[in-house]
Design a protein around this motif. Structure first.
Motif, short mmCIF file in Angstrom:
data_model
loop_
_atom_site.label_atom_id
_atom_site.label_comp_id
_atom_site.label_asym_id
_atom_site.label_seq_id
_atom_site.Cartn_x
_atom_site.Cartn_y
_atom_site.Cartn_z
N PRO A 1 0.94 -1.20 -0.33
CA PRO A 1 0.13 0.23 -0.12
C PRO A 1 0.73 1.17 0.55
N ARG A 2 0.15 2.11 -0.73
CA ARG A 2 0.76 3.61 -0.55
C ARG A 2 1.03 4.36 0.53
N GLN A 3 1.48 4.72 0.87
CA GLN A 3 1.78 5.61 1.62
C GLN A 3 0.72 6.49 2.85
N VAL A 4 0.29 6.84 1.42
CA VAL A 4 -0.92 7.60 1.75
C VAL A 4 -2.62 7.13 2.47
N VAL A 5 -2.06 5.42 1.52
CA VAL A 5 -3.26 4.80 2.34
C VAL A 5 -2.83 3.77 3.78
N ARG A 6 -1.70 3.75 3.97
CA ARG A 6 -1.29 2.93 5.43
C ARG A 6 -1.53 4.11 6.56
N ASP A 7 -1.63 5.91 6.11
CA ASP A 7 -1.76 6.18 7.02
C ASP A 7 -3.24 6.02 7.62
N PHE A 8 -4.14 6.94 6.91
CA PHE A 8 -5.78 6.64 6.42
C PHE A 8 -5.96 4.93 7.70
N ASP A 9 -4.92 3.92 6.85
CA ASP A 9 -5.05 2.83 7.30
C ASP A 9 -5.20 3.02 8.98
N VAL B 296 -12.30 7.36 5.28
CA VAL B 296 -11.61 7.51 3.97
C VAL B 296 -11.22 6.52 4.03
N GLY B 297 -10.99 5.04 4.19
CA GLY B 297 -10.63 4.00 4.04
C GLY B 297 -11.78 2.76 3.46
N GLN B 298 -13.13 3.48 3.48
CA GLN B 298 -14.13 3.04 2.68
C GLN B 298 -13.74 3.23 1.03
N ASP B 299 -14.04 4.67 1.17
CA ASP B 299 -13.80 4.80 -0.37
C ASP B 299 -12.11 3.98 -1.04
N LEU B 300 -11.50 4.58 -0.46
CA LEU B 300 -9.75 3.36 -0.87
C LEU B 300 -10.16 2.38 -1.27
N ASP B 301 -11.01 1.41 -0.54
CA ASP B 301 -11.40 -0.23 -0.59
C ASP B 301 -12.02 0.26 -2.45
N TYR B 302 -12.85 1.02 -1.98
CA TYR B 302 -13.82 1.13 -3.88
C TYR B 302 -12.65 1.17 -4.54
N LEU B 303 -11.60 2.62 -4.65
CA LEU B 303 -10.73 2.60 -5.76
C LEU B 303 -9.68 1.45 -6.16
N SER B 304 -9.08 0.78 -4.71
CA SER B 304 -8.43 -0.37 -4.51
C SER B 304 -8.87 -1.38 -5.59
N ALA B 305 -10.36 -1.71 -5.67
CA ALA B 305 -10.46 -2.75 -6.66
C ALA B 305 -10.66 -1.92 -8.29
N ARG B 306 -10.48 -1.53 -8.37
CA ARG B 306 -11.14 -0.44 -9.77
C ARG B 306 -9.57 0.28 -10.06
N LEU B 307 -8.83 0.77 -9.44
CA LEU B 307 -7.18 1.51 -10.13
C LEU B 307 -6.88 1.02 -8.75
N PRO B 308 -5.90 -0.08 -9.23
CA PRO B 308 -5.71 -0.92 -8.13
C PRO B 308 -3.88 -0.49 -7.77
N ARG C 129 -1.71 1.42 -4.69
CA ARG C 129 -0.21 0.41 -4.16
C ARG C 129 0.77 1.11 -5.18
N GLU C 130 2.29 0.68 -4.51
CA GLU C 130 3.48 0.98 -4.93
C GLU C 130 3.60 -0.41 -5.44
N THR C 131 4.86 -0.18 -6.25
CA THR C 131 5.77 -2.06 -6.36
C THR C 131 7.16 -1.61 -5.44
N LEU D 73 12.36 -7.05 4.71
CA LEU D 73 13.23 -6.42 5.37
C LEU D 73 13.32 -5.18 4.39
N THR D 74 13.24 -5.70 3.56
CA THR D 74 13.52 -4.57 1.51
C THR D 74 11.95 -3.96 1.90
N ALA D 75 10.47 -4.71 2.18
CA ALA D 75 9.51 -4.19 1.43
C ALA D 75 8.86 -3.29 2.92
#
Length: 817
Positions: free
Chosen positions: A509-517, A524-536, A540-542, A595-597
């Motif tokens: 998860p991107r930092q903004v997602v972890r902060d709201f989580d 806001v987490g409900q909106d992020l869940d909705y977005l993550s299902a359609r715009l992963p 999320r970040e690699t 350790l990396t992630a």
């Protein structure tokens, strides 16, 4: 041999031998022996054999063949109510001769061979629907059997419950008990209560039985025995209501109020411990209580069994008893009491060995009297001759509980091995030193009781911190999975691993997602869940993995890769498989990914053996992971020497904090030195005997009982310089009156005028009680001061340990693994 043959003939001829047949057997034995032959007792004395009381021959017991036939032969039948009563009455005698386990085997054997319709059905069917004068004997014998089934040893629990289920399966038995409730006496009511409670605990159907419910109401109303009614109704949170938590002084409903070391009455009680059933839906507290009580019983149970064996069969149990025990001194440096003890029968081969051979034995057998072993000190009053072996009227009683604190092979190699023990209760230290410590005056020894040391549990030192932690816990990590059995969660906050033919993709998860989580105040987490299902890609970040890790992930087979993927996504993961399937290899890869992630994460690796931990950490070193700290000192790896926690803490630089650390360390060490000096003085004061007039008694009486001091003292030299003398002009010691008084004598002709003093009118027993009271009054302040100093030493040592741990904590905060 002739006795056995004749007895066997009559036992086969008469299935139920009568007194007449036994008289005939004795007459035949006398005729076969002849008038000139010596009798049995004379024959034994001529041969130097045993002439004391001996166990009666089984063949000559008039009821034993009848009992054996009914309990061993599946085709034997009980013909009338008299035979049914006789076989039940003989159960008590059988237990005395063979033991409870043999009786249970007989009952269960007939039950199995007869397909559930054997011995018990044949005997109990004569109870009928009512109890008349003819069946009253059987009714009483049935309660005797129920009393036998209330055996305190846990080893018989399963078999006893099987027998009780069999009796409950015969429905007419409890219907008869309901119809005969008016015949109950108080002892029978208590037996019926314990039986019904055990049955309700073992069989849930018993709680719904109408007969059990009627018995419960009757016992609660007539005898104020409401425990069974509460169990049947299910009124309490557990099947055991609050009123049952009074078995001993350390029995509490709240498991956090229980002292972990056992109390004396907890060991000697005949009541069974409260061991709750597994909480199917009881919450965190019930889950913690379940594990606390069962884990604590792991070392309480052996103490209880050792005490019972000491009093039931001392000769058989003496193989594990170290006695006699002598208390030597209190070692202030090691914080323990040094004791010497005799070698038990199980180590008899050490008595003929040389000291160096005994030292080799103790160094090789490290589990015997191992460091941290829980031991019990049992006492037994001596008889008039000063021996505890010949005191049949008294019994062994647990007096102190301690742990092995000092185990030195150079001390164990002595003829009387020495160890250091640490009492679980510091308040009992003064009592132990005074009652059993070496004293200056030999007239005070030996002690009026015998002291024995019994090793109980080698696991106590490892169980103790676990029990302490359980008592302090109010919540559990992974509570949904461990307590409520839910499946591990798979959330979007987890790491996701995907593999194509030549590509590995890890996302988080991107930092903004972890902060709201972590703090989702506005939903806001409900909106992020909705977005993550359609715009992963938006949420999320690699994560770029090292090439060595990516290469090894591509080499994994399907099952190995699935194990890694699930371990990254779910809160709890269990990876299992036979040896050689790559479990350790998968674990190393998971740590490299974490350790990396997760740059801020700290990872705890736990292994069951030191070798496995060394191998695991060396694999991390091969991948370039150096922020490692190994906890524990039993590593054999040279590569991990610089990563040990003690060495890391020693090499850490605290700057100004180091100066403060050194100052606190020096002050604590100085206070520790002063306390140890005080302990040595107080130990001598506690162990000193109330005999020496000049050094102890006179000084005490002058301040505490001045009237007694004037009655027992005199002025050896008056103001004019004249010296007090006795008969023949001999000088009199200052302890003259004190010595005569404590020996039960009068003041003598020189001080005849004191004979009317109340103190001199006391009898010898009254004088001994007076001395004992004075001695206790004198000793109590020293014991309190000794307890305070020992506790202060423990506090200083704990302060030093915590200071060392602070340095270790600083080193741990810099580590990743």
């Amino acid at each position: 041999a002739l006795d056995l043959i004749l007895a066997g003939r009559f036992c086969r001829a008469h299935s139920e031998p009568t007194s007449l047949s036994l008289q005939a057997a004795h007459q035949m034995r006398r005729n076969a022996r002849g008038k000139g032959s010596p009798r049995r007792g004379q024959r034994g004395r001529q041969r130097g054999g045993h002439t004391g009381p001996r166990r009666p021959l089984r063949g000559l017991d008039p009821n034993r063949p009848f009992f054996d036939r009914l309990t061993q032969n599946s085709s034997a039948d009980v013909r009338n109510v008299a035979e049914a009563a006789k076989v039940l009455e003989y159960c008590t005698t059988f237990v005395e001769q063979e033991g409870m386990h043999m009786l249970l085997q007989r009952l269960l054997l007939r039950q199995k061979e007869s397909h559930g319709r054997g011995f018990l059905l044949q005997v109990l069917q004569y109870l009928g629907d009512s109890v008349d004068d003819g069946s009253r004997r059987l009714y009483n014998a049935f309660f005797d059997l129920l009393k036998l089934l209330q055996h305190p040893k846990p080893a018989y629990k399963v078999d006893v419950e099987t027998v009780l289920r069999t009796i409950f399966g015969l429905g007419f038995v409890f219907r008869t008990l309901v119809d005969t409730l008016h015949l109950l006496t108080q002892p029978k009511a208590e037996i019926l209560l314990c039986t019904s409670v055990a049955l309700c605990m073992a069989d849930s159907d018993a709680r719904n039985d109408e007969s059990i419910k009627r018995i419960a109401e009757h016992l609660a109303t007539e005898y104020d025995l409401g425990r069974l009614r509460g169990i049947v109704r299910g009124d309490s949170n557990d099947v055991t209501p609050q009123s049952t938590f009074n078995r001993h002084s350390n029995d509490h409903e709240d498991f956090r109020s229980i002292m972990i070391p056992p109390s004396v009455d907890e060991v000697t009680t005949s009541n069974s411990p409260h061991l709750p059933a597994f909480p199917e839906a009881g919450g965190v507290d019930a889950y913690l209580e379940y594990h606390f009580r069962l884990l604590r019983e792991d070392f309480i149970g052996p103490i209880r069994d050792a005490w019972q064996e000491l009093n039931e069969s001392f000769r058989d149990a003496s193989a594990t008893i170290f006695r006699p025990v002598r208390v030597l001194n209190y070692d202030v440096d090691k914080g323990c009491v040094q004791v010497s003890m005799g070698i038990p029968a199980s180590l008899w081969h050490l008595k003929g060995k040389k000291p160096e051979q005994r030292k080799d034995f103790w160094e090789q057998h490290t589990r015997c009297l191992a460091h941290g072993t829980l031991v019990g000190l049992f006492v037994k009053p001596r008889d008039e001759e000063g021996s505890a072996h010949r005191a049949p009227s008294s019994s062994w009683t647990p007096a102190y509980f301690a742990t092995i604190q000092d185990r030195d092979s150079d001390k164990l190699k002595k003829d009387y091995p020495e160890v250091g023990i640490k009492l679980n209760s510091v308040s009992r230290l003064g009592s132990l030193l005074h009652s059993f410590g070496e004293r200056k005056y030999a007239s005070q020894m030996p002690a009026p009781v015998d002291l024995a040391l019994v090793p109980v549990s080698t696991r106590y030192s490892s169980i103790l911190p676990v029990l302490q932690r359980i008592q302090s816990m109010v919540s559990l990590p992974f509570e949904p999975e461990l307590v409520y059995g839910e499946n591990p969660e798979d959330t979007d906050a987890a790491l996701r691993l995907e593999r194509s033919q030549h590509r590995i993709k890890l996302s988080r998860p991107r930092q903004v997602v972890r902060d709201f989580d972590s703090d989702d105040e506005y939903g806001v987490g409900q909106d992020l869940d909705y977005l993550s299902a359609r715009l992963p890609d938006l949420t999320r970040e690699t994560v770029q993995l090292p090439g060595a890790v990516t290469k090894r992930l591509l080499e994994l087979d399907a099952s190995q890769f699935e194990a890694v993927r699930k371990a990254l996504r779910e809160r709890v993961a269990l990876i299992q498989g036979p040896p050689g399937t790559g479990k350790t290899y998968i674990g190393v890869l998971l740590i490299l990914i974490f350790l990396t992630a997760m740059p801020d994460a700290t990872i705890l690796c736990l292994c069951y053996t030191n070798h496995a931990l060394d191998s695991f950490l060396e694999s991390l070193l091969d991948f370039g992971v150096t922020k490692i700290i190994r906890i524990g000192r039993r590593s054999k790896s040279e590569r991990l020497e610089d990563f040990n926690i003690s060495k890391k803490a020693k090499n850490s630089d605290g700057g100004i904090a180091d100066d403060e650390f050194k100052r606190r360390w020096a002050c604590t060490k100085e206070r520790l030195k002063d306390c140890k000096a005080d302990i040595s003085k107080l130990e001598r004061a506690v162990k000193s005997s109330f005999v020496d007039w000049d050094g102890l008694v006179a000084r005490f009486l002058r301040h505490e009982d001045n009237d007694a001091f004037r009655a027992l003292s005199f002025q050896a030299v008056d103001e004019d310089g004249f010296q007090q003398v006795g008969g023949g002009g001999q000088s009199i010691k200052a302890s003259y009156l004190w010595d005569r008084w404590r020996k039960g004598k009068g003041p003598g002709p020189t001080f005849a005028e004191r004979v009317d003093h109340p103190l001199w009118r006391l009898t010898q027993p009254e004088r001994q009680q007076k001395i004992k009271k004075w001695e206790e009054t004198r000793r109590k302040p020293f014991e309190k001061d000794l307890q305070r100093c020992v506790q202060e030493v423990g506090g200083c040592q704990e302060t030093l340990r915590s200071m060392c741990q602070d340095k270790q904590v600083q080193a741990l905060r810099k580590a990743r693994v």
